[in-house]
Design a protein around this motif. Structure first.
Motif, PDB file in Angstrom:
ATOM      1  N   UNK A 263       0.757  -1.240  -0.173  1.00 26.73           N
ATOM      2  CA  UNK A 263      -0.099   0.078  -0.181  1.00 26.73           C
ATOM      3  C   UNK A 263       0.584   1.405   0.013  1.00 26.73           C
ATOM      4  N   UNK A 264       1.974   1.439   0.173  1.00 24.81           N
ATOM      5  CA  UNK A 264       2.679   2.172   0.619  1.00 24.81           C
ATOM      6  C   UNK A 264       4.052   1.747   0.202  1.00 24.81           C
ATOM      7  N   UNK A 265       5.264   2.452  -1.007  1.00 27.81           N
ATOM      8  CA  UNK A 265       7.001   2.358  -0.520  1.00 27.81           C
ATOM      9  C   UNK A 265       7.716   2.177   1.207  1.00 27.81           C
ATOM     10  N   UNK A 266       8.432   2.066   0.682  1.00 29.05           N
ATOM     11  CA  UNK A 266       9.124   2.178   1.928  1.00 29.05           C
ATOM     12  C   UNK A 266      10.079   3.413   1.790  1.00 29.05           C
ATOM     13  N   UNK A 267       9.957   4.104   1.052  1.00 30.36           N
ATOM     14  CA  UNK A 267      10.357   5.689   1.113  1.00 30.36           C
ATOM     15  C   UNK A 267       9.502   6.693   1.617  1.00 30.36           C
ATOM     16  N   UNK A 289      -4.986   9.239  10.516  1.00 30.04           N
ATOM     17  CA  UNK A 289      -6.161  10.058   9.370  1.00 30.04           C
ATOM     18  C   UNK A 289      -6.209  10.253   8.130  1.00 30.04           C
ATOM     19  N   UNK A 290      -5.753  11.016   7.523  1.00 20.70           N
ATOM     20  CA  UNK A 290      -5.679  11.535   6.060  1.00 20.70           C
ATOM     21  C   UNK A 290      -4.286  10.217   5.467  1.00 20.70           C
ATOM     22  N   UNK A 291      -3.448   9.991   5.892  1.00 21.79           N
ATOM     23  CA  UNK A 291      -2.609   9.209   5.607  1.00 21.79           C
ATOM     24  C   UNK A 291      -3.186   7.514   5.253  1.00 21.79           C
ATOM     25  N   UNK A 292      -4.363   7.208   6.342  1.00 19.04           N
ATOM     26  CA  UNK A 292      -4.239   5.965   6.018  1.00 19.04           C
ATOM     27  C   UNK A 292      -5.511   6.005   5.274  1.00 19.04           C
ATOM     28  N   UNK A 293      -6.226   6.961   4.689  1.00 15.27           N
ATOM     29  CA  UNK A 293      -7.646   6.594   4.372  1.00 15.27           C
ATOM     30  C   UNK A 293      -6.774   6.920   2.493  1.00 15.27           C
ATOM     31  N   UNK A 294      -5.924   7.117   2.307  1.00 14.53           N
ATOM     32  CA  UNK A 294      -5.349   7.230   1.121  1.00 14.53           C
ATOM     33  C   UNK A 294      -5.104   5.948   1.207  1.00 14.53           C
ATOM     34  N   UNK A 295      -3.916   5.279   1.768  1.00 13.91           N
ATOM     35  CA  UNK A 295      -3.527   3.922   1.089  1.00 13.91           C
ATOM     36  C   UNK A 295      -4.188   2.860   2.179  1.00 13.91           C
ATOM     37  N   UNK A 296      -5.109   2.891   2.542  1.00 19.01           N
ATOM     38  CA  UNK A 296      -5.541   1.819   2.822  1.00 19.01           C
ATOM     39  C   UNK A 296      -6.610   1.102   1.619  1.00 19.01           C
ATOM     40  N   UNK A 297      -7.092   2.848   1.293  1.00 17.98           N
ATOM     41  CA  UNK A 297      -8.070   1.950  -0.166  1.00 17.98           C
ATOM     42  C   UNK A 297      -6.895   1.276  -0.816  1.00 17.98           C
ATOM     43  N   UNK A 298      -5.989   1.134  -0.768  1.00 26.75           N
ATOM     44  CA  UNK A 298      -4.839   0.166  -2.215  1.00 26.75           C
ATOM     45  C   UNK A 298      -4.728  -1.653  -1.655  1.00 26.75           C
ATOM     46  N   UNK A 299      -5.207  -1.369  -0.544  1.00 25.96           N
ATOM     47  CA  UNK A 299      -5.406  -3.040   0.186  1.00 25.96           C
ATOM     48  C   UNK A 299      -6.381  -3.690  -0.043  1.00 25.96           C
ATOM     49  N   UNK A 301      -9.304  -6.589   1.291  1.00 25.05           N
ATOM     50  CA  UNK A 301     -10.380  -6.872   2.369  1.00 25.05           C
ATOM     51  C   UNK A 301      -9.821  -7.241   3.618  1.00 25.05           C
ATOM     52  N   UNK A 302      -9.156  -8.543   3.556  1.00 23.54           N
ATOM     53  CA  UNK A 302      -8.084  -8.624   4.817  1.00 23.54           C
ATOM     54  C   UNK A 302      -7.319  -8.313   5.039  1.00 23.54           C
ATOM     55  N   UNK A 303      -6.484  -7.728   3.885  1.00 22.06           N
ATOM     56  CA  UNK A 303      -4.983  -6.737   4.707  1.00 22.06           C
ATOM     57  C   UNK A 303      -6.208  -5.477   4.874  1.00 22.06           C
ATOM     58  N   UNK A 304      -6.989  -4.748   4.812  1.00 20.07           N
ATOM     59  CA  UNK A 304      -7.337  -3.389   5.447  1.00 20.07           C
ATOM     60  C   UNK A 304      -7.939  -4.055   6.414  1.00 20.07           C
ATOM     61  N   UNK A 305      -8.641  -5.086   7.129  1.00 18.37           N
ATOM     62  CA  UNK A 305      -8.843  -5.589   8.653  1.00 18.37           C
ATOM     63  C   UNK A 305      -8.006  -5.004   9.426  1.00 18.37           C
ATOM     64  N   UNK A 306      -6.493  -5.336   9.053  1.00 14.72           N
ATOM     65  CA  UNK A 306      -5.731  -6.212   9.513  1.00 14.72           C
ATOM     66  C   UNK A 306      -5.071  -4.270  10.051  1.00 14.72           C
ATOM     67  N   UNK A 307      -4.748  -3.750   9.008  1.00 14.58           N
ATOM     68  CA  UNK A 307      -4.807  -2.096   8.406  1.00 14.58           C
ATOM     69  C   UNK A 307      -5.936  -1.666  10.017  1.00 14.58           C
ATOM     70  N   UNK A 308      -6.750  -2.151   9.694  1.00 13.81           N
ATOM     71  CA  UNK A 308      -7.502  -1.434  11.029  1.00 13.81           C
ATOM     72  C   UNK A 308      -7.289  -1.297  11.894  1.00 13.81           C
ATOM     73  N   UNK A 309      -7.384  -2.919  12.354  1.00  8.85           N
ATOM     74  CA  UNK A 309      -6.471  -3.536  13.448  1.00  8.85           C
ATOM     75  C   UNK A 309      -5.571  -1.898  14.076  1.00  8.85           C
ATOM     76  N   UNK A 310      -4.283  -1.838  13.499  1.00  7.69           N
ATOM     77  CA  UNK A 310      -3.495  -1.322  13.603  1.00  7.69           C
ATOM     78  C   UNK A 310      -3.527  -0.293  14.243  1.00  7.69           C
ATOM     79  N   UNK A 311      -4.525   0.448  13.315  1.00  9.85           N
ATOM     80  CA  UNK A 311      -4.960   1.586  13.230  1.00  9.85           C
ATOM     81  C   UNK A 311      -4.816   2.270  14.869  1.00  9.85           C
TER      82      UNK A 311
END
Length: 354
Positions: A263-267, A289-299, A301-311
């Motif tokens: 969803x993001x590059x290392x840079x 907030x804004x950053x998560x909303x932007x990169x989470x859309x690239x995940x 379904x399962x990855x998006x749930x995992x990222x939501x838990x991390x957030x």
């Protein structure tokens, strides 16, 4: 008696203190036996003890020793020097949860008496073994003991020994140091007024303008430092560093997960997460907030749930940081305001806390 001060059996510690208290409170007692070692060890008892009744007994013995010295005409600065007082304050002001520095303790020579280290948990500040409330109680009693020591200090040497130490603590950026310095100041004022009352000097209500003037060269700079604390509405507190580091660590986990899910590059992740010295709650808010909303859309379904838990973990850390900040601000303002009220010289512009 000193080997029994920190005995593993509470009844033995209690008996040792009670024995010295009996000597100290004798009407015609001699102060010749009270030396620097006695004072330092009793003070350390106040800092280290976790049982409330023994802690109170240590504080009572401390005050009795100071009064015994006063009755015997022994000046406190003849037993303790400025560096001793500074070390005693630094010991009490050690951040809660951080190991107490061994170099600040006074140790008597070993007598070959082998005993269990009853203070291991308190020395390590292991809050899993000792209640946080016990630690705070010990620190407050230690600060009060220093205020009583200030009242027993020779008048001519008070400002040189204590003003810089207490004023620096008030402006240190540490809420704990500011609170303890305020408590010491308030305790000094109370002890000073008690001494005046005991000598038959009429003491008025400090809030009515009839209070006996206290040591102006001592209290004027302390009052200035106290007032300066209240003039800053939301200060940056070093007590929050560990909580902020936890927020950054959780943000790092979130961004690493986003990188792992492409969803993001290392840079991009590095650009979102400032270095530890430049990280702030604003950066955490942006990441969640804004950053998560932007990169989470690239995940997916399962990855998006995992990222939501991390957030969610990040926001929980942020909530704890905010609660701790509010708690520290309120407790610091309360202790500072209490010291100002005790001094009896309210600032020209009344603060809302006052």
């Amino acid at each position: 008696l000193f080997p029994f001060f920190r005995h593993a059996i509470a009844a033995v510690r209690r008996a040792a203190l009670q024995t010295l208290l009996t000597f100290a409170e004798m009407p015609n007692g001699d102060a010749a036996w009270v030396d620097a070692a006695c004072l330092r060890l009793v003070y350390q008892n106040v800092v280290l003890e976790v049982q409330d009744d023994i802690s109170e007994l240590s504080a009572r013995l401390w005050l009795a020793l100071l009064r015994l010295l006063s009755r015997g005409g022994v000046a406190a600065d003849g037993l303790l020097a400025g560096p001793d007082v500074a070390a005693m304050f630094q010991l009490a002001a050690t951040p809660i949860g951080v190991r107490l520095p061994l170099g600040l303790f006074y140790n008597i020579p070993s007598t070959g008496f082998v005993r269990h280290n009853v203070d291991a948990a308190m020395m390590q500040q292991d809050l899993g073994l000792i209640p946080r409330e016990s630690v705070i109680r010990a620190r407050v009693l230690a600060a009060a003991a220093l205020g009583q020591l200030l009242a027993a200090w020779p008048l001519s040497a008070r400002a040189a020994t204590f003003v810089g130490l207490l004023a620096q603590a008030m402006q240190s950026g540490w809420a704990l140091q500011c609170q303890l310095a305020s408590i010491a100041t308030e305790e000094f004022v109370m002890a000073e007024r008690t001494q005046l009352i005991e000598t038959g000097t009429p003491v008025g209500n400090p809030m009515s303008g009839g209070a006996v003037p206290l040591t102006s060269d001592l209290l004027a700079p302390l009052l200035e430092a106290l007032t300066a604390v209240l003039n800053v509405s939301d200060p940056e507190l070093r007590d929050l560093d560990r909580a902020l580091a936890q927020v950054r660590a959780d943000c790092n986990v979130l961004l690493d997960s986003a990188v792992a899910e492409s969803c993001l590059t290392a840079t991009q992740a590095q650009e979102l997460l400032p270095a530890a010295g430049g990280f702030s709650m604003a950066a955490a808010t942006h990441i969640c907030g804004p950053a998560f909303d932007a990169f989470a859309t690239r995940a997916s379904g399962d990855a998006r749930v995992m990222l939501g838990e991390r957030r969610l973990r990040v926001t929980s850390s942020m909530d704890y940081h905010a609660r701790l900040r509010q708690q520290l601000n309120v407790s610091t303002a309360a202790s500072v305001a209490s010291a100002i009220v005790a001094i009896g010289q309210l600032p020209s512009k009344l603060n809302a806390v006052l």
